[in-house]
Write a protein that holds these residues in place. Structure first.
Motif, short mmCIF file in Angstrom:
data_model
loop_
_atom_site.label_atom_id
_atom_site.label_comp_id
_atom_site.label_asym_id
_atom_site.label_seq_id
_atom_site.Cartn_x
_atom_site.Cartn_y
_atom_site.Cartn_z
N MET A 1 0.84 -1.22 -0.01
CA MET A 1 -0.01 -0.03 0.07
C MET A 1 1.05 1.25 0.15
SD MET A 1 -2.86 0.96 2.57
CE MET A 1 -4.07 0.01 2.32
N THR A 2 0.62 2.14 -0.88
CA THR A 2 1.25 3.44 -0.77
C THR A 2 0.39 4.60 -0.57
OG1 THR A 2 0.82 3.86 -3.13
CG2 THR A 2 2.68 2.43 -2.96
N LEU B 1 -0.79 6.74 -2.24
CA LEU B 1 -1.54 7.09 -3.28
C LEU B 1 -2.75 6.11 -3.32
CD1 LEU B 1 1.19 7.02 -6.26
CD2 LEU B 1 0.04 9.19 -5.33
N PHE C 1 -6.37 4.96 -2.23
CA PHE C 1 -7.41 5.78 -1.60
C PHE C 1 -7.85 4.86 -0.40
CE2 PHE C 1 -9.81 2.08 -3.35
CZ PHE C 1 -10.94 1.83 -2.47
N GLU C 2 -7.25 3.95 0.14
CA GLU C 2 -7.40 3.10 1.48
C GLU C 2 -6.49 3.78 2.44
OE1 GLU C 2 -8.78 -1.21 0.71
OE2 GLU C 2 -7.41 -0.78 -0.92
N HIS D 1 -4.91 6.26 4.80
CA HIS D 1 -5.33 7.43 5.49
C HIS D 1 -4.00 8.29 6.36
CE1 HIS D 1 -9.47 5.90 5.55
NE2 HIS D 1 -9.06 4.84 5.60
N ASP E 1 -1.51 5.78 12.58
CA ASP E 1 -1.41 4.30 12.38
C ASP E 1 -0.76 3.88 10.96
OD1 ASP E 1 -3.19 4.82 14.38
OD2 ASP E 1 -4.98 3.60 13.68
N TYR E 2 -1.01 4.49 10.06
CA TYR E 2 -0.51 4.17 8.71
C TYR E 2 0.82 4.55 8.58
CZ TYR E 2 -4.89 2.37 6.88
OH TYR E 2 -6.12 1.80 6.70
N PHE F 1 3.16 2.42 10.86
CA PHE F 1 3.36 1.04 10.35
C PHE F 1 4.03 0.86 8.92
CE2 PHE F 1 1.76 -2.81 8.32
CZ PHE F 1 2.05 -3.67 9.35
N MET F 2 3.29 1.67 7.97
CA MET F 2 3.91 1.56 6.80
C MET F 2 5.26 2.37 6.77
SD MET F 2 1.53 -0.12 5.19
CE MET F 2 2.21 -0.27 3.61
N LEU G 1 7.99 -0.44 7.95
CA LEU G 1 8.00 -1.06 6.81
C LEU G 1 9.13 -0.60 5.57
CD1 LEU G 1 7.46 -4.02 5.56
CD2 LEU G 1 6.03 -2.65 4.18
N PHE H 1 -0.44 -7.02 1.23
CA PHE H 1 0.59 -5.75 1.05
C PHE H 1 0.00 -4.65 0.47
CE2 PHE H 1 3.03 -9.86 0.93
CZ PHE H 1 3.55 -9.64 2.03
N TRP H 2 -1.06 -4.83 -0.47
CA TRP H 2 -1.43 -3.90 -1.35
C TRP H 2 -2.65 -3.15 -0.64
CZ3 TRP H 2 1.24 -0.87 -4.17
CH2 TRP H 2 0.40 -0.27 -5.09
#
Lengths: 63, 253, 413, 269
Positions: free
Chosen positions: A1-2, A4, A6-7, A9, A13-14, A17-18, A21, C123-124
């Motif tokens: 998930m990047t 970009l 739409f999911e 936020h 949290d994001y 976490f991301m 990673l 992942f996505w």
């Protein structure tokens, strides 16, 4: 998930976490790229004529 | 995950005093939602029925034996929905605008973590590919997608009926639905009219009034999942069955 | 025949004997291959998993090998980050064992999920609140790290080493191994923890639920702790097994004793926390759910023996054994203690997975039982076969144990 | 083998040695001309395969049963009525009483005008095919539907057109001003049309090429401007959907402060 997606936020949290990673992946990738480049450079500078003994192995007897 | 309150909160009240255990809700649900049969339907650990009937008895010998049934759809837990927070690819989510817990079959990877997290056993895994004997595929509803093997599914509160009701309302230039305009298949079909469905946030709706009934209760209430499915029973032993109580803790109504 | 590929100055069995040795493991792999094919082709109905036992023997195996494979990250951390030089004689073995455990676990997970082709959705479309997302992220990233740590060992093969480019590459990788080891430690810490967190966060299952510390339930820390307590013991067991089969001394005693001593202390630390955690859980979470402790231990085979075996017999006993120098310096004592330690951790994973699912939460729900099918055993056993095979091949052709030559001077030739 | 003969040597003698000579030549140092040539020799064929060959293999091109001109049919002189462009569209693509959308109209709509197979309104070959092969035979036209959705997707036209106030062109482009139907390109694996084709990771929008069907020639047309009332006042957006994939829907919902409609069950069924 990047970011970009739409999911995604824009909240802690994001980001945490991301972010962690991506930092971990970046460190792994940077380490690999560094090794590749260093190997190439070493070969370029002619060190290839005498490949060094792996340093740590020379010292095995000492442990 | 914090629960932000949405405008609507659809919920259900099931009157166990009226329920005869006939199973029409289970059948109607299966027909409405394109549930497939599996080769061996006696394999109860792997059959799929979104609306499951649990039979309970008071355990007393004849003639004092009493029987009651718990029809169990998905509880659409409102607080920290156990299955939602654990799903790795966000294949299940609660829509805070109407309180319905969704399950996206094409997103589900089949890890079954949600099944482990759900205490109501409301989630079902497709162990086989959908099987529709020749001819029966013509009776499938186009409003509900047929599930592939290897994904989890569960009761959706007949969400497509909400969509259908909304389209009807839009055609009539309305944005709001009236009480009873959107009901689930099990609600519609119950011959004993034991099931009531509607918006719990609307104080005038039938379902909101019934949910405040003194004999209303929910399953495993003390765990804190805040289910949106309520039960009503006048029998103390039935209400006692709905949760785990320490000895002498249960208070009869 | 293949002697040109052997590490310098060591003795290996003849190709015929080696082929004979690999046969049982190849047979296990074939069994697993057939099972995997069936499960992927026909679906998970080939197993005995069900809507009640959504997680079953595969997840138990997964969590077990990942806990046991923790030796790799922990030994790597001690060797490269802390700088314990004596561990250099065992780090290669630890890395290979870790790689086997993790790659096997990831392959097994690929079969375990219902829609393997959609695996990348984790992942996505990541749900960052799910512990399983954290597990998937860290396991896949850490598997990459393990592969990077494995590469220099492969490049040390006598023939590969003759290519200056590869030799130089391996040499350079060795130089910055500390960076990878540190990253691996970070990733490992989080996924070992989130594997535990996976169960601790199931707040609607009082048997697994634990109270939160910040965003993590206590099982997060308990799993990390237990993994680093059991991982080194598994590494010791594997090297001792290699020594027994090859009838050679491969690792100096000081490395093994250091790991054993450390394991003993870590295990006792873990047990103190585990006992406190169990006591707190039994006195808060359990009564809050309307239950008593014994309510969990009355159905099917899941009696209170589980708790006694996990914490007492396979917990306190090996911890004490490993802490007493006389016992852990005795070869038999060391192996028994390590075996018991590993058993205790595997039992802990088993209880968290199987018992959690087997115990119904709704008072009127019934208790179901589950036994794996041959397909499930096949895939689990393939992991064992794969492990033996990869480790044997590595041992035969790579300088896994750098002190082998020195410790076995008589065999030089 | 060469390598075998060197096996007994104590140490390799470096790159010039014949041992591993083949391997050596495959690992070239960077920034040398030969190195770049090797890179290009791999990159160029890969790009050709990826950008040219693969799409050709993946997509099959199919012609519609016959051509249909929207321009001819939206001409007010022929009896199709409507004050606005929207109403013109909805003369054929209308809503049923229960709010469902009719989509590509069936033969019953066509035969409201084309009721006599012997009596064409124009001179085109396409109309002849239509009248002779379909109207006379009483058969539905097997149109290839560009906007075919997966079975797991639900889309409410009335919510967007009537409640959301979108015009047809804001999503479908200037379809109403097209004279020909674009070639239908079907993904051989998924069975969906190339027109439902999203953006890549970088957010680069893969528009359908304007030349392909004489469509989308009026990019800056006012109909793509949409003004909405927000808490901050009026905001005007230039919207045009290129692909109608999930991300595009979500993007538009977010821009228009309709985030609640990004919930899963709004579009999935």
């Amino acid at each position: 998930m990047t970011p970009l997606s739409f999911e995604w936020h824009w909240n802690a949290d994001y980001l945490v976490f991301m972010g962690l990673l991506y930092v971990a992946l970046a460190v792994i990738g940077a380490g690999l790229i560094y090794t590749f480049l260093k190997t190439w450079m070493d070969l370029e500078s002619g060190e290839s004529e005498l490949p060094p003994e792996i340093e740590s192995r020379k010292k095995y007897a000492a442990y | 995950m914090k629960a932000t309150e949405g405008k609507y909160k659809y919920g259900m009240v099931i009157n166990l005093d009226k329920c005869t255990g006939c199973g029409t809700c289970t059948v109607a649900c299966a027909a409405e939602n394109n549930l497939s049969v599996i080769r061996d339907e006696t394999d109860k650990q792997r059959t799929i029925s979104w609306m499951q009937l649990f039979k309970v008895t008071n355990g007393k010998p004849f003639p004092d034996t009493e029987v009651s049934y718990f029809p169990r759809p998905c509880m659409h837990c409102h607080n920290h929905t156990p299955c939602v927070s654990v799903c790795p690819p966000t294949a299940t989510k609660m829509d805070y605008n109407n309180g319905i817990v969704s399950q996206i079959y094409t997103r589900c990877i089949g890890c079954r973590y949600c099944q482990a997290a759900c205490p109501y056993q409301a989630r079902y895994f497709n162990w086989w590919d959908g099987h529709f004997p020749k001819g029966t595929e013509r009776y499938l509803s186009p409003e509900v997608s047929v599930r592939m093997r290897g994904v989890v599914e569960k009761c959706s509160f007949c969400h497509h009926r909400l969509m259908r009701a909304k389209e009807q309302a839009y055609a009539e230039d309305r944005r709001e639905l009236e009480d009873g305009e959107y009901i689930t298949a099990c609600t519609e079909v119950c011959p004993a009219e034991a099931i009531t469905f509607g918006d719990l946030n609307d104080p005038d709706s039938k379902v909101a009034k019934l949910s405040k009934h003194p004999q209303a209760f929910r399953l495993l209430e003390r765990i804190g999942t805040e289910p949106k499915v309520y039960y009503i029973s006048s029998k103390d032993w039935v209400r006692r069955m709905a949760d785990n109580y320490h000895p002498n803790e249960f208070q009869p109504v | 025949m293949d002697s040109a590929l052997f590490p310098e100055g060591v003795k290996r069995c003849s190709p015929k004997v080696f082929l004979l040795w690999t046969l049982p493991w190849l047979a296990l792999l074939a069994w697993g291959g057939l099972s995997a094919f069936l499960c992927l082709w026909k679906g998970l109905n080939q197993t005995n998993m069900s809507n009640i036992f959504a997680f079953a023997i595969w997840i138990v195996f997964d969590l077990a090998v990942i806990a046991l494979g923790a030796g790799a990250f922990f030994t790597g951390f001690l060797t490269y980050v802390i700088g314990r030089k004596e561990l250099k004689s065992i780090i290669n073995a630890a890395v290979i064992i870790g790689f086997i455990c993790y790659s096997g676990a990831v392959a097994m997970l690929g079969i375990d999920i219902g829609q393997p082709i959609r695996g990348w959705f984790i992942f996505w479309h990541a749900n960052v609140h799910s512990m399983l997302t954290e597990v998937s992220f860290c396991i896949s990233a850490y598997l990459g790290v393990l592969a990077i740590e494995y590469i220099p060992i492969i490049l040390e093969n006598r023939q590969i080493e003759k290519v200056p480019h590869l030799r130089l590459f391996g040499h350079n990788l060795h130089h910055i191994m500390g960076v990878f080891a540190a990253t691996g430690t970070f990733l490992s810490f989080f996924h070992q923890g989130s594997l535990g967190g996976m169960f601790g966060v199931m707040y609607a299952r009082p048997f697994a639920e634990r109270w939160d510390f910040y965003v993590w339930p206590t099982t997060f820390f308990l799993f990390v702790f237990s993994a680093i307590a059991a991982g080194p013991c598994f590494t010791i067991l594997c090297t001792k097994l290699t020594e027994a089969i090859s009838r050679k001394k491969l690792v100096p005693d000081n490395a093994v004793q250091f790991l054993a001593r450390l394991s003993g202390w870590l295990l006792s630390g873990y047990l103190v926390l585990k006992i406190i955690d169990t006591a707190v859980w039994a006195n808060t979470t359990v009564p809050n759910a309307g239950l008593g402790l014994m309510d969990f231990y009355r159905e099917g085979p899941y009696g209170i023996w589980m708790l006694i075996a996990e914490i007492g017999i396979f917990g306190i006993v090996p911890a004490v054994m490993l802490m007493i120098p006389q016992v852990r310096q005795n070869p038999a004592g060391l192996i028994v203690a390590c075996l018991m330690n590993c058993t205790g951790i595997v039992l802990n994973r088993f209880v968290f997975i199987i018992a959690t699912l087997a115990i119904p939460v709704m008072p009127f729900a019934r208790f179901w039982s589950y036994l794996p099918t041959w397909q499930e055993w096949g895939i689990a056993m393939a992991l064992v076969g794969y492990g033996f095979l990869l480790f044997s091949v590595s041992y035969r052709y790579l300088p896994v144990f750098p002190k082998e030559q020195e410790l076995n001077p008589a065999m030089n030739g | 083998m060469e390598n075998q003969s060197n096996a007994s040597e104590k140490r390799p003698q470096g790159g010039s040695n014949e041992s591993g000579g083949l391997l050596n030549s495959t690992f070239l140092p960077p920034f040398s001309l030969k190195g770049w040539l090797f890179v290009l020799a791999g990159l160029v064929p890969a790009l050709i395969v990826g950008w040219v060959v693969f799409p050709m293999v993946l997509y099959s091109s199919q012609q519609q049963p016959f051509n249909f001109s929207h321009v001819v049919h939206t001409n007010p002189d022929i009896g199709i009525e409507g004050e606005t462009e929207q109403e013109l569209c909805m003369y054929c693509h209308y809503f049923r009483e229960d709010g469902t959308f009719v989509g590509i109209p069936g033969m019953d709509t066509c035969t409201m005008c084309h009721d006599d197979p012997e009596f064409p309104y124009g001179q085109t070959e396409d109309e002849k095919i239509f009248l002779e092969q379909y109207v006379a035979e009483g058969k539905e036209v097997p149109w290839l539907v560009y906007s075919d959705q997966p079975e797991c997707v639900y889309f409410s036209h009335i919510a967007h057109v009537k409640m959301g106030g979108l015009t047809c062109g804001q999503c479908h482009g200037d379809h109403g001003r097209s004279e020909t139907l674009p070639v239908y390109k079907e993904n051989r694996l998924t069975g969906y049309s190339i027109d439902i084709w999203g953006r890549n990771i970088a957010g680069y929008s893969k528009n359908i090429k304007p030349a392909e069907a004489g469509m989308y020639e009026t990019e800056d047309d006012e109909q793509y401007l949409r003004t909405i009332e927000t808490e901050q006042g009026e905001e005007t957006y230039h919207i045009k959907m290129s692909s109608m994939k999930m991300d595009d829907c979500a993007e538009c919902h977010t821009i228009h402060h309709q985030e609640q409609n990004n919930a899963c069950f709004v579009c999935h069924k």
